[in-house]
Design a protein around this motif. Structure first.
Motif, mmCIF file in Angstrom:
data_model
loop_
_atom_site.group_PDB
_atom_site.id
_atom_site.type_symbol
_atom_site.label_atom_id
_atom_site.label_comp_id
_atom_site.label_asym_id
_atom_site.label_seq_id
_atom_site.Cartn_x
_atom_site.Cartn_y
_atom_site.Cartn_z
ATOM 1 N N MET A 213 61.772 69.040 50.788
ATOM 2 C CA MET A 213 61.180 67.810 50.284
ATOM 3 C C MET A 213 61.151 67.844 48.766
ATOM 4 O O MET A 213 60.741 68.814 48.166
ATOM 5 N N LEU B 199 48.640 68.754 39.820
ATOM 6 C CA LEU B 199 49.083 69.571 40.928
ATOM 7 C C LEU B 199 48.265 70.835 41.089
ATOM 8 O O LEU B 199 48.052 71.333 42.175
ATOM 9 N N GLN C 127 49.858 62.110 60.550
ATOM 10 C CA GLN C 127 50.320 63.338 59.893
ATOM 11 C C GLN C 127 51.203 63.084 58.674
ATOM 12 O O GLN C 127 51.526 64.001 57.944
ATOM 13 N N PHE C 128 51.641 61.843 58.486
ATOM 14 C CA PHE C 128 52.524 61.578 57.354
ATOM 15 C C PHE C 128 52.506 60.105 56.999
ATOM 16 O O PHE C 128 52.040 59.267 57.783
ATOM 17 N N GLN C 129 53.030 59.806 55.809
ATOM 18 C CA GLN C 129 53.382 58.435 55.458
ATOM 19 C C GLN C 129 54.895 58.409 55.349
ATOM 20 O O GLN C 129 55.483 59.096 54.499
ATOM 21 N N LEU C 130 55.519 57.647 56.202
ATOM 22 C CA LEU C 130 56.983 57.693 56.273
ATOM 23 C C LEU C 130 57.617 57.108 55.015
ATOM 24 O O LEU C 130 58.489 57.735 54.403
ATOM 25 N N PRO D 247 56.643 54.655 51.357
ATOM 26 C CA PRO D 247 55.570 54.028 50.580
ATOM 27 C C PRO D 247 55.680 52.509 50.617
ATOM 28 O O PRO D 247 56.736 51.953 50.945
ATOM 29 N N ASP E 139 49.136 63.237 43.687
ATOM 30 C CA ASP E 139 50.280 64.070 43.296
ATOM 31 C C ASP E 139 51.559 63.266 43.041
ATOM 32 O O ASP E 139 52.348 63.629 42.191
ATOM 33 N N LYS E 140 51.779 62.201 43.756
ATOM 34 C CA LYS E 140 52.989 61.406 43.533
ATOM 35 C C LYS E 140 52.722 60.162 42.703
ATOM 36 O O LYS E 140 53.660 59.494 42.281
ATOM 37 N N PHE F 286 54.325 73.704 49.858
ATOM 38 C CA PHE F 286 53.630 72.720 49.057
ATOM 39 C C PHE F 286 52.658 73.438 48.138
ATOM 40 O O PHE F 286 51.854 74.236 48.592
ATOM 41 N N ALA G 4 49.639 72.818 46.418
ATOM 42 C CA ALA G 4 48.600 71.788 46.338
ATOM 43 C C ALA G 4 47.246 72.424 46.529
ATOM 44 O O ALA G 4 47.128 73.632 46.661
ATOM 45 N N TYR H 27 52.919 72.844 59.899
ATOM 46 C CA TYR H 27 52.918 71.391 60.002
ATOM 47 C C TYR H 27 53.007 70.964 61.460
ATOM 48 O O TYR H 27 53.641 71.628 62.275
ATOM 49 N N PRO I 114 57.640 63.480 64.783
ATOM 50 C CA PRO I 114 58.100 62.082 64.684
ATOM 51 C C PRO I 114 59.083 61.937 63.518
ATOM 52 O O PRO I 114 58.934 62.618 62.493
ATOM 53 N N PHE I 115 60.040 61.090 63.659
ATOM 54 C CA PHE I 115 61.031 60.816 62.602
ATOM 55 C C PHE I 115 61.579 62.134 62.028
ATOM 56 O O PHE I 115 61.677 62.301 60.812
ATOM 57 N N GLU J 49 62.968 62.925 55.906
ATOM 58 C CA GLU J 49 61.828 63.507 55.222
ATOM 59 C C GLU J 49 60.857 62.388 54.873
ATOM 60 O O GLU J 49 61.234 61.440 54.171
ATOM 61 N N PRO J 50 59.631 62.432 55.362
ATOM 62 C CA PRO J 50 58.700 61.347 55.037
ATOM 63 C C PRO J 50 58.310 61.376 53.569
ATOM 64 O O PRO J 50 58.432 62.400 52.894
ATOM 65 N N TYR J 51 57.818 60.257 53.112
ATOM 66 C CA TYR J 51 57.366 60.164 51.721
ATOM 67 C C TYR J 51 56.248 61.164 51.449
ATOM 68 O O TYR J 51 56.217 61.805 50.403
ATOM 69 N N GLU J 52 55.340 61.322 52.398
ATOM 70 C CA GLU J 52 54.201 62.211 52.195
ATOM 71 C C GLU J 52 53.794 62.849 53.521
ATOM 72 O O GLU J 52 53.725 62.160 54.538
ATOM 73 N N ARG J 53 53.573 64.153 53.485
ATOM 74 C CA ARG J 53 53.008 64.826 54.658
ATOM 75 C C ARG J 53 51.539 65.130 54.378
ATOM 76 O O ARG J 53 51.189 65.532 53.269
ATOM 77 N N PHE J 54 50.720 64.992 55.375
ATOM 78 C CA PHE J 54 49.316 65.345 55.257
ATOM 79 C C PHE J 54 49.048 66.620 56.060
ATOM 80 O O PHE J 54 49.838 66.998 56.927
ATOM 81 N N PHE J 55 47.946 67.243 55.775
ATOM 82 C CA PHE J 55 47.459 68.421 56.513
ATOM 83 C C PHE J 55 48.306 69.672 56.292
ATOM 84 O O PHE J 55 48.217 70.614 57.069
#
Lengths: 383, 443
Positions: free
Chosen positions: A1, A13, A231-234, A236, A279-280, B11, B13, B45, B55-56, B60-66
């Protein structure tokens, strides 16, 4: 990523889970301090904070919400009662002994027609009218549940967001309606915020995004996270950033969604979404307790400070590890500017904000802050 | 999770704060059974599942959480301890009496009470006793919210519960305001810990872990291609199959059918006829064990020969009793083998059996483990809710009586589950090595 990181994102960061920002993260550039603003900001800049805590008469370190009423009085919802700040600057507390239904006050709304206050508590909804409290609970009224997270008054109807649905109390008719998973597009009836819109009411729903309700038509529309996963934002800017809504706010055609995954903005005229994550983007933290809308500007309460933004330009107020106040300004296309402030927020964990063109009030987990606005060229510099 | 990848995303963070040093001698489990987070740590993850389950997963998603744990950044850790305590109060949120979960709630309570009794017997002079503050669930939406407020009013230092997923969600939202940590010991809803509210730890592996294992088993191991799903028509059923359907689809085998039933319905002729017409080679069940057992028998009587699969509730005796011979060959996931010889488990079973007159089940065992984590955290942190939260929510691994647990970025236990099948009326656990974390010499 390979995320696209803004300079601000890179600067942030290294933030840790500490209570405040680590040294050097937001190191102020002394040369910047005296530099005049290159261009006017689209929102007021805070010159200094005046802080109030338990030593000043607040009944709790925890302030959940703040409202300046139309008569100029400042009302606070705290972990230990409702508070009003008198003309002498002193705080007066109201608790269950005065008729308030529970000491933990989470939200306050004013009826613009009468000046009555409606107070959301963790055990019922209270009304303060003519100096007297009247309370509504789930066992003596149509309130869906006693835990009331948000309250709003819209055209003579009091809306209460509860974990068993949104209750709508018609003040004149003294009648209740409940909107939940049986009659509205919610998978679960967990409602956490209410925002009056233009002819509609927005309901912030836990795991249900945002529900828009038109009381005249009786219609509903749901705004949901398009990727459907926590778990994600695919991608924006494609819709609500998450279905878990912690707060909603609306003004002048712009709807803001606060979540624990970032911030979303919906332009109701253009039907377009924008989203921000830490962060982004300049957003200082994904964990957003609430958002206050005024015009096209949002005042965003996070666990790492407060942001003010019109979606393009940002000012972020935070506290570094040494307990000093910092403000960071992020302009489109420009490098972020960090300035040390002479004063600081009462605490970085900001729960709610109220603002107008002249001042702002910040509720935090450790006291209350009053923000005095400045002429933008005269931001206090006091390293 | 030996058979599954534990993908660590690089990551850089925010990371959880390091655990606080023990401020008082810890009672109960040895400290070696606790492994805490380290600064900058990233987590597996998507529950540590292989990418093909994500999923998907092709993009690569824009943002991964957790990928890191949400810290709590508010104040409180330096607040003085209350000076007027006579006991250390901990809440237990039971299920509503006579609710479907009531029996499971009783067993949960047995595990919690045993942990409290043992801890109080080992208190040293000067140490305050632990006190259990119990509240019976309210069988209405939002009722758990009222009880979570009541716990805060009762000044509990943390609380345990609850089995029902809706109750657990509602209580969790309250704790963000009241700042009282929850340890959940029995709700398998995967979304419970996906809220980013940093006041929760779950010791029970959730349905996501079970269903990935089951989808892999059905599609890959048995090569089934026509999967029918029969589930309860409620929130438990909906969330219970949600991930399974997605996992099966990602493995190239979308479910042929998803049919619902009402809990307690004596027979379901229309569902059975519809499923028979679909000629499934596998049927995946989610529901109460007696219902599933009864329907399994009806499927066989209708001439349906598909393999039967399910989740942990098929371990229940009521499934076997209702299904009879139809249980033969049915395969399901369960958390651990009750016949395991781990000394912690064997000793716990003996003590539990002495106390309650019967052996513990998973609900009792995870409740005991969850209570142990809570009691240990209070002894380590002192009577300060924020420091107790740090102790609980910074846990990476815990060796409980149920085995080693591994907590992901959401604070949920992602330890691998076991595969079990019914053979001549017996439950046969498929061989699988005990999970052990790297720091304890495993993986």
């Amino acid at each position: 990523m390979k995320p696209h990181r803004s300079p601000l994102g890179l600067a942030l960061l290294g933030l840790t889970a500490a209570l405040s920002l680590p040294p050097g993260t937001w190191a102020a550039d002394r040369a910047d301090l005296a530099r005049p603003e290159p261009a006017p900001l689209p929102f007021p800049l805070v010159a200094r904070f005046e802080n109030f805590g338990e030593k000043d008469g607040l009944p709790s370190h925890k302030i959940h919400c703040v409202l300046k009423a139309s008569d100029g009085r400042l009302w606070l919802g705290t972990g230990n009662g409702l508070c009003v700040r008198g003309a002498d600057g002193r705080f007066r507390r109201y608790g269950p002994e005065d008729g308030l239904s529970h000491p933990a006050v989470l939200s306050i709304a004013e009826d613009p027609r009468t000046g009555d206050l409606w107070i959301a508590t963790m055990r019922g909804l209270s009304r303060l009218s003519g100096g007297r409290f009247t309370s509504f609970t789930q066992t003596d009224s149509g309130l869906p549940n006693n835990v009331v997270y948000g309250v709003a008054v819209v055209d003579g109807t009091v809306w209460a967001a509860t974990p068993a649905g949104a209750g709508a109390y018609n003040i004149r008719e003294k009648s209740w309606k409940i909107y939940d998973h049986n009659n509205a597009p919610m998978e679960e009836p967990w409602c956490y915020a209410i925002a009056p819109g233009r002819d509609v009411v927005y309901i912030g729903v836990w795991a249900g995004g945002i529900v828009e309700h038109d009381p005249r038509l009786g219609s509903f529309k749901a705004y949901r996270d398009p990727d459907g996963d926590f778990q994600f934002q695919l991608t924006p800017d494609s819709g609500p950033i998450a279905d878990i809504t912690s707060w909603v706010a609306y003004d002048d055609g712009i709807l803001w969604q606060a979540t624990y995954f970032g911030l979303s903005r919906y332009d109701t005229q253009e039907a377009t979404w924008r989203t921000w994550v830490q962060d982004k983007t300049p957003l200082v933290s994904n964990f957003i307790n609430s958002v206050f809308a005024r015009g096209h500007v949002a005042w965003v309460s996070t666990d790492r400070g407060a942001c003010v933004t019109d979606g393009t330009t940002w000012a972020t107020y935070a506290v570094d590890e040494q307990g000093r106040g910092l403000v960071r300004i992020d302009r489109p296309g420009g490098a972020p500017e960090t300035r040390r402030m002479a004063t600081r927020l009462a605490d970085g964990f900001v729960t709610a904000i109220w603002a107008d063109d002249h001042e702002a009030w910040f509720a935090t987990s450790n006291g209350l802050s009053h923000a005095v606005f400045a002429n933008q060229a005269a931001v206090a510099a006091n390293p | 999770m030996r058979t599954l990848n534990c993908l660590l995303l690089a990551f850089a963070a925010a990371a959880p704060a390091a655990p606080l040093a023990a401020q008082a001698p810890a009672a109960g489990p040895d400290s070696a059974r606790f492994i805490y987070a380290t600064p900058g740590e990233t987590y597996p993850y998507y529950a540590g599942l292989p990418r093909e389950f994500w999923p998907f997963n092709a993009v690569e998603p824009y943002e991964r959480f957790f990928t890191t744990r949400m810290p709590f950044r508010g104040p409180g850790r330096d607040y003085p301890n209350p000076s007027d305590l006579k006991s250390l109060r901990i809440g237990l949120l039971d299920s509503p009496k006579y609710d479907a979960n009531w029996e499971r709630s009783v067993r949960t309570r047995e595990g919690v009470v045993l942990a409290f009794e043992e801890a109080n017997r080992s208190r040293r002079p000067g140490q305050l006793p632990f006190e259990l503050v119990e509240r019976e669930g309210i069988a209405q939406w939002g009722g758990a919210g009222n009880l979570a407020v009541d716990f805060a009013d009762q000044k509990v230092l943390g609380f345990l519960g609850t089995i029902d997923g809706a109750d657990a969600h509602v209580a969790l939202r309250v704790t963000l305001k009241t700042e009282v940590v929850i340890i959940n010991t029995s709700d398998p809803d995967p979304t419970l810990t996906e809220t980013n509210i940093p006041w929760l730890l779950r010791v029970l592996p959730d349905h996501r872990i079970e269903e990935a294992r089951m989808a892999d088993t059905i599609v890959r191991r048995f090569g089934c291609r026509r999967i029918a799903i029969l589930r309860e028509g409620d929130r438990y059923g909906r969330l219970g199959v949600h991930n399974f359907m997605n996992f099966a689809r990602r493995l190239g085998c979308p479910a042929a059918q998803e049919l619902l039933f009402s809990p307690g319905n004596p027979d379901i002729p229309h569902q059975i006829a519809t499923i028979k017409d679909a000629r499934p080679d596998a049927i995946f069940f989610i529901g109460e064990p007696a219902d599933i057992g009864r329907f399994a028998r009806q499927f066989r009587l209708a001439g349906i020969q598909a393999r039967f699969f399910g989740a942990d509730l098929l371990m229940d005796d009521r499934f076997l009793k209702e299904a009879g011979d139809a249980a033969e060959g049915a395969m399901f996931t369960y958390y651990f083998d009750p016949a395991r010889s781990d000394p912690l488990w064997v000793d716990f079973v003996a003590r539990f059996s002495r106390r309650w007159g019967h052996a513990p089940d998973a609900y009792a065992a995870y409740a005991y483990d969850g209570a142990q984590v809570m009691l240990h955290a209070i002894d380590a942190a002192g009577p300060n809710r924020w420091r107790i939260r740090d102790q609980v929510c910074n846990l990476d691994y815990y060796h409980g009586v149920t085995g080693w647990m591994q907590f992901d970025g959401t604070g949920s236990n992602i330890a691998p589950v076991r595969l079990v099948r019914y053979e001549h009326g017996n439950r046969v656990f498929e061989p699988q090595a005990e999970f052990t974390p790297p720091a304890a010499g495993g993986l």
